[in-house]
Write an enzyme that holds these catalytic residues in place. Structure first.
Site, short mmCIF file in Angstrom:
data_model
loop_
_atom_site.label_atom_id
_atom_site.label_comp_id
_atom_site.label_asym_id
_atom_site.label_seq_id
_atom_site.Cartn_x
_atom_site.Cartn_y
_atom_site.Cartn_z
N SER A 173 0.85 -1.20 0.00
CA SER A 173 0.00 0.00 0.00
C SER A 173 0.87 1.24 0.00
O SER A 173 2.02 1.21 0.47
CB SER A 173 -0.90 0.01 1.25
N TYR B 270 -2.90 -0.56 10.28
CA TYR B 270 -2.74 -0.91 8.86
C TYR B 270 -1.41 -0.41 8.32
O TYR B 270 -0.68 -1.14 7.64
CB TYR B 270 -3.90 -0.32 8.06
#
Length: 254
Positions: free
Chosen positions: A146, A159
């Site tokens: 990501s 995350y």
């Protein structure tokens, strides 16, 4: 004079394992690899969705099969990969997000995200590499990371931590397995329009934050991931290992 030749983007004769392949980015990656000629094993927990995806890929002339797999179950995953492999290409798109303020993070939330995004990804990558090394074959191992592996994000402390960790073990594994011809890289998307991300897009404040950051003034689509995964899986990226492709619309440019 002999003109240089562009390395092939084709994957004919290659076998690929795509985890998290029942929907979203994972499904897009599976289709992209299948269209490039790879024999694709689609893995996920949802047997019904997998069966539908495989049937549609086969109907379109691609070679595909399903494998029920929970990447968070390390023992079962290691066994399944050993039985079904070796795989020339891995795409790990299995992931989990539990967003919220850092002060509200529970131990259960942390363990769930870390268990899949770090531990599951680590041991899945290791399992595929082990099969390749035992078979004496090169390969390309790709983890879907990501942009949040390089920046912070609102309500995304756990995350972000998990994706930073993925970048770390990717570099270390690339160093260890380079002499065996095994390349290890990541793809790092911005916000991509999928069923899982829809809640963010439905929140006006979050959507405004996202659009302010993305310089191309649009969110990502699954199709934006598909060319990148074929590139990393193919000989076209033969000198690329231990690094990442940022598909973030310019988010991290400033």
């Amino acid at each position: 004079m002999t003109l240089p030749q562009t390395p092939s983007f084709r994957l004919d004769g290659k076998s690929a394992l795509v985890a998290g392949a029942s929907s979203g980015i994972g499904l897009g990656c599976a289709v992209a690899l299948g269209q490039a000629g790879a024999a694709v094993t689609l893995a996920a927990r949802s047997a019904d969705k997998l069966a539908d995806a495989v049937a549609q890929m086969q109907a379109a002339g691609m070679t595909a099969q399903a494998l029920a797999l929970d990447v968070a179950d390390v023992e079962a995953t290691t066994r399944a990969v050993a039985e079904a492999g070796p795989f020339d290409v891995l795409v790990n798109s299995a992931g989990l997000a539990r967003h919220g303020p850092a002060l509200d993070t529970t131990e259960a939330d942390f363990d769930a995200v870390a268990g899949l995004n770090i531990k599951g990804a680590y041991f899945l990558t290791r399992a595929v590499a082990k099969g390749l090394i035992e078979a004496g074959r090169p390969g390309s191992l790709i983890n879907i990371s990501s942009q949040m592996a390089f920046v912070g994000g609102i309500d995304r402390a756990v995350y972000c931590a998990s994706k930073h960790a993925v970048e770390g073990f990717t570099k270390a594994m690339a160093l260890e397995w380079g002499k065996q011809g095994i390349r290890v890289n990541t793809i790092c998307p911005t916000f991509v329009r999928t069923a899982l991300s829809q809640a963010t897009f439905d929140d006006p404040d979050r959507l405004a934050w996202v659009m302010e950051k993305i310089k191309l003034d649009r969110v990502g689509e699954v199709s934006d991931m598909m060319g990148a995964v074929v590139y990393l899986a193919s000989d076209a990226s033969g000198l690329m290992t231990g690094t990442h492709l940022l598909l973030d619309g310019g988010w991290t440019a400033d």
